[in-house]
Design a protein around this motif. Structure first.
Motif, PDB file in Angstrom:
ATOM      1  N   CYS A 145      13.242  -6.284   4.881  1.00  0.00           N
ATOM      2  CA  CYS A 145      14.516  -6.443   4.161  1.00  0.00           C
ATOM      3  C   CYS A 145      14.501  -7.635   3.213  1.00  0.00           C
ATOM      4  O   CYS A 145      15.147  -7.607   2.171  1.00  0.00           O
ATOM      5  N   ASP A 146      13.798  -8.702   3.591  1.00  0.00           N
ATOM      6  CA  ASP A 146      13.834  -9.941   2.806  1.00  0.00           C
ATOM      7  C   ASP A 146      12.681 -10.002   1.805  1.00  0.00           C
ATOM      8  O   ASP A 146      12.148 -11.069   1.511  1.00  0.00           O
ATOM      9  N   HIS A 147      12.320  -8.873   1.283  1.00  0.00           N
ATOM     10  CA  HIS A 147      11.176  -8.772   0.369  1.00  0.00           C
ATOM     11  C   HIS A 147      11.555  -7.827  -0.771  1.00  0.00           C
ATOM     12  O   HIS A 147      12.244  -6.834  -0.546  1.00  0.00           O
ATOM     13  N   PRO A 148      11.131  -8.124  -2.017  1.00  0.00           N
ATOM     14  CA  PRO A 148      11.482  -7.243  -3.139  1.00  0.00           C
ATOM     15  C   PRO A 148      11.020  -5.804  -2.928  1.00  0.00           C
ATOM     16  O   PRO A 148      11.740  -4.860  -3.247  1.00  0.00           O
ATOM     17  N   PHE A 149       9.809  -5.652  -2.389  1.00  0.00           N
ATOM     18  CA  PHE A 149       9.296  -4.313  -2.092  1.00  0.00           C
ATOM     19  C   PHE A 149       8.079  -4.450  -1.180  1.00  0.00           C
ATOM     20  O   PHE A 149       6.985  -4.787  -1.620  1.00  0.00           O
ATOM     21  N   PHE A 150       8.281  -4.187   0.085  1.00  0.00           N
ATOM     22  CA  PHE A 150       7.193  -4.183   1.069  1.00  0.00           C
ATOM     23  C   PHE A 150       7.443  -2.976   1.950  1.00  0.00           C
ATOM     24  O   PHE A 150       8.265  -3.016   2.863  1.00  0.00           O
ATOM     25  N   MET A 151       6.756  -1.888   1.641  1.00  0.00           N
ATOM     26  CA  MET A 151       7.068  -0.614   2.284  1.00  0.00           C
ATOM     27  C   MET A 151       5.788   0.150   2.606  1.00  0.00           C
ATOM     28  O   MET A 151       4.865   0.222   1.788  1.00  0.00           O
ATOM     29  N   GLY A 152       5.758   0.727   3.799  1.00  0.00           N
ATOM     30  CA  GLY A 152       4.662   1.591   4.185  1.00  0.00           C
ATOM     31  C   GLY A 152       5.191   2.952   4.592  1.00  0.00           C
ATOM     32  O   GLY A 152       6.206   3.050   5.280  1.00  0.00           O
ATOM     33  N   THR A 153       4.505   3.998   4.149  1.00  0.00           N
ATOM     34  CA  THR A 153       4.879   5.362   4.529  1.00  0.00           C
ATOM     35  C   THR A 153       3.646   6.048   5.105  1.00  0.00           C
ATOM     36  O   THR A 153       2.576   6.031   4.477  1.00  0.00           O
ATOM     37  N   LEU A 154       3.786   6.640   6.281  1.00  0.00           N
ATOM     38  CA  LEU A 154       2.650   7.368   6.837  1.00  0.00           C
ATOM     39  C   LEU A 154       2.404   8.632   6.025  1.00  0.00           C
ATOM     40  O   LEU A 154       1.276   9.104   5.931  1.00  0.00           O
ATOM     41  N   ARG A 186       2.847 -10.019   1.405  1.00  0.00           N
ATOM     42  CA  ARG A 186       4.021 -10.136   2.280  1.00  0.00           C
ATOM     43  C   ARG A 186       4.608 -11.544   2.219  1.00  0.00           C
ATOM     44  O   ARG A 186       5.824 -11.717   2.054  1.00  0.00           O
ATOM     45  N   GLU A 187       3.759 -12.551   2.323  1.00  0.00           N
ATOM     46  CA  GLU A 187       4.236 -13.933   2.383  1.00  0.00           C
ATOM     47  C   GLU A 187       4.725 -14.449   1.033  1.00  0.00           C
ATOM     48  O   GLU A 187       5.575 -15.339   0.983  1.00  0.00           O
ATOM     49  N   ASN A 188       4.204 -13.895  -0.050  1.00  0.00           N
ATOM     50  CA  ASN A 188       4.547 -14.389  -1.385  1.00  0.00           C
ATOM     51  C   ASN A 188       5.454 -13.435  -2.165  1.00  0.00           C
ATOM     52  O   ASN A 188       5.633 -13.606  -3.367  1.00  0.00           O
ATOM     53  N   LYS A 189       5.987 -12.439  -1.447  1.00  0.00           N
ATOM     54  CA  LYS A 189       6.980 -11.512  -2.000  1.00  0.00           C
ATOM     55  C   LYS A 189       6.474 -10.774  -3.237  1.00  0.00           C
ATOM     56  O   LYS A 189       7.182 -10.605  -4.236  1.00  0.00           O
ATOM     57  N   ILE A 190       5.234 -10.338  -3.140  1.00  0.00           N
ATOM     58  CA  ILE A 190       4.624  -9.517  -4.180  1.00  0.00           C
ATOM     59  C   ILE A 190       4.751  -8.053  -3.760  1.00  0.00           C
ATOM     60  O   ILE A 190       4.454  -7.718  -2.609  1.00  0.00           O
ATOM     61  N   PRO A 191       5.217  -7.170  -4.630  1.00  0.00           N
ATOM     62  CA  PRO A 191       5.404  -5.773  -4.252  1.00  0.00           C
ATOM     63  C   PRO A 191       4.153  -5.162  -3.628  1.00  0.00           C
ATOM     64  O   PRO A 191       3.042  -5.308  -4.155  1.00  0.00           O
ATOM     65  N   CYS A 192       4.364  -4.482  -2.510  1.00  0.00           N
ATOM     66  CA  CYS A 192       3.257  -3.889  -1.767  1.00  0.00           C
ATOM     67  C   CYS A 192       3.709  -2.538  -1.215  1.00  0.00           C
ATOM     68  O   CYS A 192       4.703  -2.463  -0.487  1.00  0.00           O
ATOM     69  N   LEU A 193       2.979  -1.506  -1.578  1.00  0.00           N
ATOM     70  CA  LEU A 193       3.217  -0.161  -1.067  1.00  0.00           C
ATOM     71  C   LEU A 193       1.971   0.294  -0.324  1.00  0.00           C
ATOM     72  O   LEU A 193       0.856   0.153  -0.836  1.00  0.00           O
ATOM     73  N   GLY A 194       2.147   0.835   0.871  1.00  0.00           N
ATOM     74  CA  GLY A 194       1.029   1.390   1.620  1.00  0.00           C
ATOM     75  C   GLY A 194       1.339   2.822   2.010  1.00  0.00           C
ATOM     76  O   GLY A 194       2.419   3.100   2.546  1.00  0.00           O
ATOM     77  N   THR A 195       0.411   3.739   1.724  1.00  0.00           N
ATOM     78  CA  THR A 195       0.626   5.137   2.081  1.00  0.00           C
ATOM     79  C   THR A 195      -0.532   5.619   2.957  1.00  0.00           C
ATOM     80  O   THR A 195      -1.690   5.288   2.702  1.00  0.00           O
ATOM     81  N   CYS A 196      -0.190   6.378   3.998  1.00  0.00           N
ATOM     82  CA  CYS A 196      -1.168   6.933   4.923  1.00  0.00           C
ATOM     83  C   CYS A 196      -1.977   5.797   5.565  1.00  0.00           C
ATOM     84  O   CYS A 196      -1.415   4.990   6.306  1.00  0.00           O
ATOM     85  N   GLY A 197      -3.268   5.687   5.287  1.00  0.00           N
ATOM     86  CA  GLY A 197      -4.051   4.588   5.852  1.00  0.00           C
ATOM     87  C   GLY A 197      -3.521   3.227   5.444  1.00  0.00           C
ATOM     88  O   GLY A 197      -3.662   2.250   6.180  1.00  0.00           O
ATOM     89  N   GLY A 198      -2.900   3.144   4.271  1.00  0.00           N
ATOM     90  CA  GLY A 198      -2.295   1.893   3.829  1.00  0.00           C
ATOM     91  C   GLY A 198      -1.151   1.482   4.731  1.00  0.00           C
ATOM     92  O   GLY A 198      -0.997   0.303   5.074  1.00  0.00           O
ATOM     93  N   PHE A 199      -0.303   2.436   5.096  1.00  0.00           N
ATOM     94  CA  PHE A 199       0.770   2.201   6.070  1.00  0.00           C
ATOM     95  C   PHE A 199       0.194   1.638   7.363  1.00  0.00           C
ATOM     96  O   PHE A 199       0.703   0.656   7.930  1.00  0.00           O
ATOM     97  N   GLN A 200      -0.859   2.252   7.853  1.00  0.00           N
ATOM     98  CA  GLN A 200      -1.463   1.831   9.122  1.00  0.00           C
ATOM     99  C   GLN A 200      -1.943   0.386   9.058  1.00  0.00           C
ATOM    100  O   GLN A 200      -1.760  -0.380  10.014  1.00  0.00           O
ATOM    101  N   HIS A 201      -2.522   0.001   7.934  1.00  0.00           N
ATOM    102  CA  HIS A 201      -3.034  -1.370   7.825  1.00  0.00           C
ATOM    103  C   HIS A 201      -1.932  -2.393   7.568  1.00  0.00           C
ATOM    104  O   HIS A 201      -2.078  -3.565   7.930  1.00  0.00           O
ATOM    105  N   MET A 202      -0.818  -1.970   7.014  1.00  0.00           N
ATOM    106  CA  MET A 202       0.335  -2.861   6.932  1.00  0.00           C
ATOM    107  C   MET A 202       0.864  -3.153   8.331  1.00  0.00           C
ATOM    108  O   MET A 202       1.260  -4.285   8.641  1.00  0.00           O
ATOM    109  N   VAL A 203       0.848  -2.152   9.195  1.00  0.00           N
ATOM    110  CA  VAL A 203       1.241  -2.358  10.596  1.00  0.00           C
ATOM    111  C   VAL A 203       0.289  -3.335  11.275  1.00  0.00           C
ATOM    112  O   VAL A 203       0.717  -4.267  11.979  1.00  0.00           O
TER     113      VAL A 203
END
Length: 229
Positions: A193-202, A78-95
């Protein structure tokens, strides 16, 4: 060679993990790229992770063996603008990472990990979503809407936990955006918004990927990693 890390405890018989491997192969073929994906257990995450990997996918299948290392990896991405995708449990831990390191809730927890924590940002759903498909609504102009080229979609779930409604207002108070919700208005997609790709989907987008129709979320994530490498 571009490499991404899938962070989680790989279980060869767990359908979301099987689907993750398939979906990456589908999108890799579409992109005609040589991108590689390596599974890494959370207990093996270390400070050299991002020397090798251009993006991280926080996999389904929580609780993880080492939550602190997982949260560190998410924070670094998140801090270094490296693409990060979280799905299901990944979404939860991004939160949880965002709640702890941006919102200042150092004790933010998931009910799955610590049911008696003082700040349960992730709580058990009143109605399990495991095995269900539900319609989603996306915020116009959001990255997720652009990826789908639509304001709606139908996706599949495997989870029993989601964002605690009592903390939604806190999540929306800074730069994190809630950009996808289900028919009941519950939080299902988050992004920066200010990140190349930082997205979580439940939901679990990889479950609906096919060789003929690679999933657009997975493809967008791999594209973002290719740009970084």
């Amino acid at each position: 060679m571009t490499c991404i890390a899938i962070l989680g405890e790989y279980t060869p018989t767990f359908e979301p993990h099987i689907a993750t491997k398939r979906a990456i192969a589908h999108s890799r073929s579409l992109l005609a790229s040589e991108i590689e994906a390596h599974w890494i257990s959370t207990q093996d995450i270390n400070s050299s992770l991002f020397d090798t990997y251009a993006g991280i996918w926080i996999a389904p299948g929580s609780p993880y063996k080492n939550m602190d290392k997982m949260l560190w990896a998410i924070c670094y991405a998140r801090e270094n603008k490296i693409p990060c995708l979280g799905t299901c449990g990944g979404f939860q831990h991004m939160v949880l990472e965002y709640a702890r390191h941006v919102l200042g809730f150092q004790e933010a927890q998931s009910q799955e990990n610590d049911p008696y924590a003082s700040h349960l940002f992730i709580s058990q759903l009143d109605c399990s979503l495991a095995g269900r498909e539900m319609k989603l609504a996306f915020v116009e102009g959001s990255q997720i809407a652009t990826i789908y080229n639509s304001l709606t979609a139908v996706e599949q779930y495997y989870c029993n936990f989601g964002v605690n409604p009592d903390y939604v207002a806190y999540l929306k108070s800074q730069s994190l955006r809630v950009t996808g919700s289900d028919s009941e208005g519950e939080v299902r997609v988050i992004e920066l918004c200010d990140h190349p790709f930082f997205m979580g989907t439940l939901f679990v987008p990889q479950a609906r990927s096919t060789s003929q129709t690679p999933h657009p979320v997975v493809t967008a994530f791999l594209k973002a990693a290719l740009k970084v490498s």
